[in-house]
Every structure is written in structure tokens, then in C-alpha cells.
Enzyme design. Structure first.
Site, PDB file in Angstrom:
ATOM      1  N   PHE A   1       0.813  -1.224   0.000  1.00 38.57           N
ATOM      2  CA  PHE A   1       0.000   0.000   0.000  1.00 38.57           C
ATOM      3  C   PHE A   1       0.846   1.275   0.000  1.00 38.57           C
ATOM      4  CE2 PHE A   1      -2.725  -3.274   1.906  1.00 38.57           C
ATOM      5  CZ  PHE A   1      -3.859  -3.153   1.111  1.00 38.57           C
TER       6      PHE A   1
ATOM      7  N   ALA B   1       2.819   4.606  -1.009  1.00 39.77           N
ATOM      8  CA  ALA B   1       2.658   5.597  -2.070  1.00 39.77           C
ATOM      9  C   ALA B   1       4.041   6.126  -2.395  1.00 39.77           C
ATOM     10  CB  ALA B   1       1.741   6.727  -1.614  1.00 39.77           C
TER      11      ALA B   1
ATOM     12  N   PHE C   1     -11.048   3.293  -4.209  1.00 45.98           N
ATOM     13  CA  PHE C   1     -11.633   4.278  -3.292  1.00 45.98           C
ATOM     14  C   PHE C   1     -10.804   5.566  -3.255  1.00 45.98           C
ATOM     15  CE2 PHE C   1     -15.045   2.745  -0.263  1.00 45.98           C
ATOM     16  CZ  PHE C   1     -15.464   1.695  -1.070  1.00 45.98           C
TER      17      PHE C   1
ATOM     18  N   GLY D   1      -2.412  10.639 -11.590  1.00 45.38           N
ATOM     19  CA  GLY D   1      -1.567   9.847 -12.468  1.00 45.38           C
ATOM     20  C   GLY D   1      -0.973   8.713 -11.664  1.00 45.38           C
TER      21      GLY D   1
ATOM     22  N   CYS E   1      -0.566   3.041 -11.066  1.00 50.68           N
ATOM     23  CA  CYS E   1      -1.512   2.064 -10.515  1.00 50.68           C
ATOM     24  C   CYS E   1      -2.998   2.431 -10.518  1.00 50.68           C
ATOM     25  CB  CYS E   1      -1.084   1.695  -9.108  1.00 50.68           C
ATOM     26  SG  CYS E   1       0.475   0.794  -9.139  1.00 50.68           S
TER      27      CYS E   1
ATOM     28  N   PHE F   1       4.400  12.463 -11.757  1.00 46.14           N
ATOM     29  CA  PHE F   1       2.945  12.313 -11.545  1.00 46.14           C
ATOM     30  C   PHE F   1       2.514  12.857 -10.186  1.00 46.14           C
ATOM     31  CE2 PHE F   1       1.868   8.833  -8.580  1.00 46.14           C
ATOM     32  CZ  PHE F   1       3.100   8.229  -8.378  1.00 46.14           C
TER      33      PHE F   1
ATOM     34  N   ARG G   1       5.148   7.671 -14.748  1.00 47.33           N
ATOM     35  CA  ARG G   1       4.208   6.727 -15.363  1.00 47.33           C
ATOM     36  C   ARG G   1       2.778   7.254 -15.236  1.00 47.33           C
ATOM     37  NH1 ARG G   1       6.084   1.196 -12.586  1.00 47.33           N
ATOM     38  NH2 ARG G   1       6.215   2.612 -10.817  1.00 47.33           N
TER      39      ARG G   1
HETATM   40  P1  NAD Z   1       8.313  -1.739 -11.672  1.00 47.19           P
HETATM   41  O1  NAD Z   1       8.069  -1.793 -13.122  1.00 47.19           O
HETATM   42  O2  NAD Z   1       8.989  -0.550 -11.071  1.00 47.19           O
HETATM   43  O3  NAD Z   1       9.161  -3.032 -11.217  1.00 47.19           O
HETATM   44  C1  NAD Z   1       8.901  -4.324 -11.652  1.00 47.19           C
HETATM   45  C2  NAD Z   1      10.245  -5.017 -11.889  1.00 47.19           C
HETATM   46  O4  NAD Z   1      10.019  -6.402 -12.186  1.00 47.19           O
HETATM   47  C3  NAD Z   1      11.025  -4.448 -13.075  1.00 47.19           C
HETATM   48  O5  NAD Z   1      12.288  -3.998 -12.630  1.00 47.19           O
HETATM   49  C4  NAD Z   1      11.138  -5.636 -14.053  1.00 47.19           C
HETATM   50  O6  NAD Z   1      12.377  -5.652 -14.749  1.00 47.19           O
HETATM   51  C5  NAD Z   1      11.011  -6.817 -13.105  1.00 47.19           C
HETATM   52  N1  NAD Z   1      10.597  -8.058 -13.739  1.00 47.19           N
HETATM   53  C6  NAD Z   1       9.588  -8.263 -14.628  1.00 47.19           C
HETATM   54  N2  NAD Z   1       9.515  -9.562 -14.962  1.00 47.19           N
HETATM   55  C7  NAD Z   1      10.486 -10.217 -14.265  1.00 47.19           C
HETATM   56  C8  NAD Z   1      10.906 -11.576 -14.175  1.00 47.19           C
HETATM   57  N3  NAD Z   1      10.302 -12.556 -14.875  1.00 47.19           N
HETATM   58  N4  NAD Z   1      11.940 -11.867 -13.359  1.00 47.19           N
HETATM   59  C9  NAD Z   1      12.561 -10.890 -12.640  1.00 47.19           C
HETATM   60  N5  NAD Z   1      12.201  -9.586 -12.690  1.00 47.19           N
HETATM   61  C10 NAD Z   1      11.176  -9.258 -13.487  1.00 47.19           C
HETATM   62  O7  NAD Z   1       6.904  -1.966 -10.979  1.00 47.19           O
HETATM   63  P2  NAD Z   1       6.447  -1.490  -9.509  1.00 47.19           P
HETATM   64  O8  NAD Z   1       6.002  -0.076  -9.551  1.00 47.19           O
HETATM   65  O9  NAD Z   1       7.466  -1.901  -8.522  1.00 47.19           O
HETATM   66  O10 NAD Z   1       5.145  -2.373  -9.324  1.00 47.19           O
HETATM   67  C11 NAD Z   1       5.226  -3.765  -9.081  1.00 47.19           C
HETATM   68  C12 NAD Z   1       3.858  -4.252  -8.620  1.00 47.19           C
HETATM   69  O11 NAD Z   1       3.522  -3.607  -7.386  1.00 47.19           O
HETATM   70  C13 NAD Z   1       2.724  -3.922  -9.584  1.00 47.19           C
HETATM   71  O12 NAD Z   1       1.809  -4.988  -9.560  1.00 47.19           O
HETATM   72  C14 NAD Z   1       2.083  -2.691  -8.981  1.00 47.19           C
HETATM   73  O13 NAD Z   1       0.715  -2.597  -9.285  1.00 47.19           O
HETATM   74  C15 NAD Z   1       2.264  -2.923  -7.504  1.00 47.19           C
HETATM   75  N6  NAD Z   1       2.324  -1.708  -6.664  1.00 47.19           N
HETATM   76  C16 NAD Z   1       3.051  -0.616  -7.071  1.00 47.19           C
HETATM   77  C17 NAD Z   1       3.148   0.510  -6.242  1.00 47.19           C
HETATM   78  C18 NAD Z   1       3.934   1.731  -6.643  1.00 47.19           C
HETATM   79  O14 NAD Z   1       3.890   2.720  -5.925  1.00 47.19           O
HETATM   80  N7  NAD Z   1       4.660   1.745  -7.733  1.00 47.19           N
HETATM   81  C19 NAD Z   1       2.520   0.495  -4.986  1.00 47.19           C
HETATM   82  C20 NAD Z   1       1.805  -0.635  -4.593  1.00 47.19           C
HETATM   83  C21 NAD Z   1       1.716  -1.743  -5.447  1.00 47.19           C
HETATM   84  C1  UGA Z   2      -1.246   5.110  -4.711  1.00 41.63           C
HETATM   85  C2  UGA Z   2      -1.857   4.804  -3.347  1.00 41.63           C
HETATM   86  O1  UGA Z   2      -1.908   6.005  -2.577  1.00 41.63           O
HETATM   87  C3  UGA Z   2      -1.025   3.754  -2.607  1.00 41.63           C
HETATM   88  O2  UGA Z   2      -1.669   3.411  -1.388  1.00 41.63           O
HETATM   89  C4  UGA Z   2      -0.904   2.510  -3.483  1.00 41.63           C
HETATM   90  O3  UGA Z   2      -0.078   1.547  -2.854  1.00 41.63           O
HETATM   91  C5  UGA Z   2      -0.287   2.894  -4.817  1.00 41.63           C
HETATM   92  O4  UGA Z   2      -1.120   3.912  -5.448  1.00 41.63           O
HETATM   93  C6  UGA Z   2      -0.216   1.752  -5.777  1.00 41.63           C
HETATM   94  O5  UGA Z   2      -0.913   0.782  -5.652  1.00 41.63           O
HETATM   95  O6  UGA Z   2       0.585   1.935  -6.697  1.00 41.63           O
HETATM   96  P1  UGA Z   2       0.744   6.628  -5.600  1.00 41.63           P
HETATM   97  O7  UGA Z   2       0.098   6.417  -6.915  1.00 41.63           O
HETATM   98  O8  UGA Z   2       2.192   6.363  -5.466  1.00 41.63           O
HETATM   99  O9  UGA Z   2       0.031   5.703  -4.495  1.00 41.63           O
HETATM  100  O10 UGA Z   2       0.508   8.127  -5.109  1.00 41.63           O
HETATM  101  P2  UGA Z   2      -0.779   8.919  -4.536  1.00 41.63           P
HETATM  102  O11 UGA Z   2      -0.316   9.777  -3.441  1.00 41.63           O
HETATM  103  O12 UGA Z   2      -1.898   8.022  -4.246  1.00 41.63           O
HETATM  104  O13 UGA Z   2      -1.161   9.869  -5.748  1.00 41.63           O
HETATM  105  C7  UGA Z   2      -1.729   9.361  -6.939  1.00 41.63           C
HETATM  106  C8  UGA Z   2      -2.131  10.502  -7.843  1.00 41.63           C
HETATM  107  O14 UGA Z   2      -3.257  11.208  -7.311  1.00 41.63           O
HETATM  108  C9  UGA Z   2      -1.032  11.554  -8.048  1.00 41.63           C
HETATM  109  O15 UGA Z   2      -1.041  11.975  -9.390  1.00 41.63           O
HETATM  110  C10 UGA Z   2      -1.468  12.668  -7.122  1.00 41.63           C
HETATM  111  O16 UGA Z   2      -0.961  13.923  -7.497  1.00 41.63           O
HETATM  112  C11 UGA Z   2      -2.984  12.599  -7.274  1.00 41.63           C
HETATM  113  N1  UGA Z   2      -3.726  13.199  -6.151  1.00 41.63           N
HETATM  114  C12 UGA Z   2      -3.588  12.707  -4.900  1.00 41.63           C
HETATM  115  C13 UGA Z   2      -4.616  14.236  -6.399  1.00 41.63           C
HETATM  116  O17 UGA Z   2      -4.770  14.692  -7.547  1.00 41.63           O
HETATM  117  N2  UGA Z   2      -5.323  14.770  -5.345  1.00 41.63           N
HETATM  118  C14 UGA Z   2      -5.207  14.292  -4.078  1.00 41.63           C
HETATM  119  O18 UGA Z   2      -5.888  14.810  -3.171  1.00 41.63           O
HETATM  120  C15 UGA Z   2      -4.309  13.238  -3.854  1.00 41.63           C
END
Ligand code: NAD
Ligand code: UGA
Length: 458
Positions: A161, A163, A225, A272, A275, A337, A345
Site C-alpha cells: 500500500f 505511495a 476508493f 496519475g 496504478c 505524476f 508513469r
Molecule cells: P516496476 O516496473 O517498477 O518493477 C517491476 C520489476 O520487475 C522491473 O524492474 C522488471 O524488470 C522486473 N521483472 C519483470 N519480470 C520479471 C521476471 N520474470 N523476473 C525478474 N524480474 C522481473 O513496478 P512497480 O512499480 O514496482 O510495481 C510492481 C507491482 O507492485 C505492480 O503490480 C504494482 O501494481 C504494484 N504496486 C506498485 C506501487 C507503486 O507505488 N509503484 C505500490 C503498490 C503496489
Molecule cells: C497510490 C496509493 O496512494 C497507494 O496506497 C498505493 O499503494 C499505490 O497507489 C499503488 O498501488 O501503486 P501513488 O500512486 O504512489 O500511491 O501516489 P498517490 O499519493 O496516491 O497519488 C496518486 C495521484 O493522485 C497523483 O497523481 C497525485 O498527485 C494525485 N492526487 C492525490 C490528487 O490529484 N489529489 C489528491 O488529493 C491526492
């Protein structure tokens, strides 16, 4: 000291890197290895320049790297030598075939499952860290069990979870840790092993356990949500602009009801990030799959409003600047973003920049951390785009400034100096409502916030 647990994480991205660094930091007697197919990324994790910018992360990585945190490209060895395997590979929206543009693309996920079976020689706990459609664990189990000699794999769901921009804080003090397991003796035992890891720094009452399907679904619903709140306030921002109400005042009044709460109510250019949109579309796809069209339509509305908000921002700019942007210079303040990350992204800045270029404007983009990513996002159409980190230099000679990311640095700029360097009439479009609009107006700007009356000199 004997190492208690040997943990592997497959995927060294925005989630895998920081979460594993925190586990290694908080659990010094566990050994954590993070592997990835991308050798450049692993090289960066092993260097002084980490592949992601995240406040506070450098210090944590430095404290444990080489002690009980290791980054490697040797995935097979990682699978062989570790008992607990987090899978944190990317799960983007599918862009081909059935479910294109909606469903999750699970190819990276499935490849990982097959690799785990192939190289495992002993029992493993496999933990879904990536965000996945409900019932993905079942598919994972089928791949694992069909190909292996015994029931050596127990699959858990442990969605993340955090951010971006506040990842270290979120990991250090999470609202909750969610762990889903099968409610069988083996499932509960695996669950307890994971609880033990988190309990080394997270209070037990914040570690929530449940069945796997509820855990998988809770992650999608949490993001839906959160995004829904932003689309709700953004929808109201349009009404505010028409009626002369001020969206900040409305959000304040509404948010003071503690049943609603005051967070995540900032009107903006739209949300943006990698996710929100992906996860809502995934939820919508899931609902349609089960024939729940009304439910799907309801959640799809969140994405529709978000797209509308971005488009509306561009049309407001066009309208304010005498219905033509052709040949005009526009300075973009912020491409990430959100603030405190270099991640771009699904950044609203990508959509808005492309639309402004379609209107034949010339862009000068300024961002303290995201310019390298911006160049990749706009590659191929960059003949009318310049990238200048210094905001004063970037704004000089332009017709308008558009604030697209809420970086603190933009709040403290000398706007008198900026105004004096710009073409008149000078416009400022504050897509994040972070600036002092009255002060800007007094300086001479025509000011267009989101969800508030414009302040113009015409
Ligand atoms: P990311 O693209 O930054 O990282 C994923 C990594 O996995 C990449 O470095 C890629 O090279 C690697 N990869 C892909 N296939 C592979 C394989 N077969 N073996 C080894 N490595 C491999 O993605 P992320 O932002 O870390 O997101 C990962 C997951 O977590 C997603 O499902 C996303 O929805 C979830 N998530 C992301 C966030 C966030 O803030 N970015 C927050 C909560 C959950
Ligand atoms: C979000 C969730 O907050 C995390 O809990 C979750 O783990 C994550 O997605 C995920 O699954 O990837 P993140 O996208 O990193 O995290 O950042 P946020 O702070 O949620 O912001 C998302 C977007 O909403 C940003 O573009 C931000 O500027 C925008 N935002 C946020 C608004 O436009 N208004 C607000 O009041 C809050």
C-alpha cells in the site's frame, strides 16, 4: 549470528526495492536478496545512484546493502537458495488481445511462477506482492502444483500500500499490513511466518490476516476508493468554476466531517501514477467478466472523470489564451505524476504535453527529478520540446506557465522575477492549486486555478 529467514524478492522496481530494503533494515537477522531480469537496474541498486528517487531510501539501502540486503541478476540461484519468495514484478494493463486496455497483463507474473517451479528444490512460501486480479493466486498455485512433485508451495497474498514519494515513511509505519492465506493448517502456518517478519517493527494490531481472495480484492478496492475521492472532488471543481464557488473551501467544509475526512480531496489536473487507472480498469474488467455491468459502469466513471479533467485543463488553457496556442511558448512546471518522485508513469503531464503539442505550442519542461523520464515519455515528438531544470530559465520568454506537479520548490519561487521575463499578457495555470493566486494576480499574471474563479486583468 545465525540468519533466521532467507528471503527473495523477484522484481527490483518501485515496490520490490524499497520494501525489501525496509525488511532488511528492520530484521537484521534475516537475509534479503532482490533479483531482476534487468541488469542495469540491479547495477544501479548496487551503486551510489539508486534507480528510483525516494526520500530517505538512500540512507536505508546504504545501511544494509552488503550486510543482509543483496541485489543480483541470478534469479535461478535466488529461487534455489531462499525459502520465502516475494513476487513484485510489474502487472501493467494488457495492450493486446482479449481484455486489451482493461485487464492485467499477467505474462511477467506467469513467467515467474514457471521459473519458481523449475528451480525450486525445497518447500517455499510464495508471496504475491504485485497487485493482481482476484483469484490470481489460484492460477499461480495451479502452475506450481501441476509441475511439481509435491505440495511444496504455499501461496500468500500480501499487497503493498505504499505511495511513491512517501514510501519509506509508509513502509516504516504502515496503516496496515494485509496478509491473505488459505485457511488450512499449512496456509495458516505460512501466514504466521510472514506475520513474524512484519511483527519485528509493525504493531500486531495493524497486521491484518484474511483469506486470499479478500486480500487480493482489498488492494484493488483501496486504490479504487482513493482514486474515487480525487475524481469526486475534480468533478466538483468543474461545477465550482461555473458557479464561482471555491473548491478548496468546499473540500475543507466537506472534509471536516470526520466520517469523510480531509485527506485526498485536493482538486488537480487529474491523478496519475502507474496504478490507479490500471487497478480500476482491472476491477472494471473483473466486474464485467462476472456480468456485473452496473458495478463496472460505476467504477469506470472514476477513470472517465479523470480523463475529462485532463482534457478540460488543456481546453481551459486554449480558451484563456484567445483560442490559439500555435507557436506560443508554454512552460510546464513539473512532469512527475506527483511531488517527491521522479516517476512519470501515467503522469497527467504526458497527456497534457501531447495535447498542447497537438495545438502546436512549444514546450519548455522543468522538473527537479523527472526530466530524464520526461524525455523518454515524449521521445519522437521532441522537436518542439525543451527540457530545462532551472525554473527561472525555463519560464523566461514564455507566454504561460502551467503547474502540473505540486513540488514544494514551485511554491517559493520569485514570481515577480518570472513575470518580468515572460511575454505579456502572462498566464499562469495552477493545476495543483499550490500557489498564492492573489499575489500572482497583483504581480500582473492572469491566474487560472482549478475549481476557483480565474483572476484576470481583461
Ligand atoms: P516496476 O516496473 O517498477 O518493477 C517491476 C520489476 O520487475 C522491473 O524492474 C522488471 O524488470 C522486473 N521483472 C519483470 N519480470 C520479471 C521476471 N520474470 N523476473 C525478474 N524480474 C522481473 O513496478 P512497480 O512499480 O514496482 O510495481 C510492481 C507491482 O507492485 C505492480 O503490480 C504494482 O501494481 C504494484 N504496486 C506498485 C506501487 C507503486 O507505488 N509503484 C505500490 C503498490 C503496489
Ligand atoms: C497510490 C496509493 O496512494 C497507494 O496506497 C498505493 O499503494 C499505490 O497507489 C499503488 O498501488 O501503486 P501513488 O500512486 O504512489 O500511491 O501516489 P498517490 O499519493 O496516491 O497519488 C496518486 C495521484 O493522485 C497523483 O497523481 C497525485 O498527485 C494525485 N492526487 C492525490 C490528487 O490529484 N489529489 C489528491 O488529493 C491526492
Amino acid at each position: 549470528m545465525e540468519l533466521k529467514k532467507k528471503i527473495l524478492c523477484i522484481g527490483a522496481g518501485y515496490v520490490g526495492g524499497p520494501t525489501m530494503a525496509m525488511i532488511a533494515f528492520k530484521c537484521p537477522d534475516n537475509q534479503v536478496t532482490v533479483v531482476d531480469i534487468n541488469p542495469d537496474k540491479i547495477a544501479q541498486w548496487n551503486s551510489d545512484r539508486l534507480p528510483i528517487f525516494e526520500p530517505g531510501l538512500d540512507a536505508i539501502v546504504k545501511a544494509v546493502r552488503g550486510k543482509n540486503l543483496f541485489f543480483s541478476t541470478d534469479i535461478e540461484r535466488g529461487i534455489r537458495e531462499n525459502d520465502i519468495i516475494f513476487v513484485s514484478v510489474n502487472t501493467p494493463t494488457k495492450n493486446f488481445g482479449a481484455g486489451s486496455g482493461m485487464a492485467a497483463d499477467l505474462q511477467y507474473w506467469e513467467k515467474t511462477a514457471r521459473q519458481i517451479v523449475e528451480h525450486s528444490k525445497s518447500a517455499k512460501i510464495i508471496i504475491e506482492k504485485s497487485t493482481l486480479p482476484v483469484k490470481t493466486a489460484q492460477a499461480m498455485e495451479r502452475i506450481l502444483k501441476v509441475n511439481s512433485r509435491t505440495d511444496r508451495f504455499e501461496v500468500l497474498s500480501n499487497p503493498e500500500f505504499l505511495a511513491e514519494g512517501s514510501a519509506v515513511r509508509d513502509l516504516e509505519s504502515p496503516d496496515r499490513i494485509l496478509i491473505g492465506s488459505h485457511r488450512t493448517p499449512e496456509g495458516l502456518k505460512a501466514q504466521e511466518a510472514l506475520v513474524e517478519i512484519y511483527a519485528q517493527w509493525v504493531p500486531r494490531d495493524r497486521i491484518l490476516t484474511c483469506d486470499i481472495w479478500s486480500s487480493e480484492l482489498s488492494k484493488l478496492v483501496s486504490n479504487a476508493f482513493l482514486a474515487q475521492r480525487i475524481s469526486s472532488i475534480n468533478a466538483i471543481s468543474k461545477l465550482c468554476e461555473k458557479t464561482g464557488a471555491d473548491v478548496t473551501q468546499v473540500a475543507k467544509a466537506v472534509g471536516m466531517d470526520h466520517r469523510i475526512g480531509n485527506r485526498f480531496l485536493n482538486a488537480s489536473v487529474g491523478f496519475g501514477g502507474s496504478c490507479f487507472q490500471k487497478d480500476i480498469l482491472n476491477l472494471v474488467y473483473l466486474c464485467r467478466n462476472y456480468g456485473l455491468d452496473e458495478v463496472a459502469d460505476y467504477w469506470e466513471g472514476v477513470v472517465k472523470i479523470n480523463n475529462h479533467q485532463k482534457e478540460r485543463f488543456v481546453l481551459n488553457m486554449l480558451n484563456a489564451m484567445f483560442n490559439t496556442l500555435a507557436g506560443k511558448k508554454i512552460c510546464i512546471f513539473g512532469f512527475a505524476f506527483k511531488a517527491d518522485t521522479g516517476d512519470t508513469r501515467e503522469s497527467p503531464a504526458i497527456f497534457i504535453s501531447k495535447r498542447l503539442l497537438e495545438e502546436r505550442a512549444e514546450l519548455i519542461i522543468s522538473d527537479p527529478k523527472a526530466l530524464e523520464n520526461a524525455k523518454v515519455d515524449l521521445s519522437g515528438i521532441d522537436q518542439r520540446v525543451n527540457y530545462i531544470e532551472d525554473p527561472y530559465e525555463a519560464a523566461s520568454g514564455t507566454h504561460a506557465v502551467a503547474v502540473l506537479t505540486e513540488w514544494d520548490l514551485f511554491k517559493t519561487l520569485d514570481f515577480e522575477k518570472i513575470f518580468n521575463s515572460m511575454v505579456r499578457p502572462a498566464f499562469i495555470f495552477d493545476g495543483r492549486n499550490i500557489l498564492d493566486h492573489q499575489a500572482l494576480f497583483q504581480i500582473g499574471f492572469n491566474v487560472y486555478p482549478v475549481g476557483k474563479p480565474a483572476l484576470t486583468h481583461f
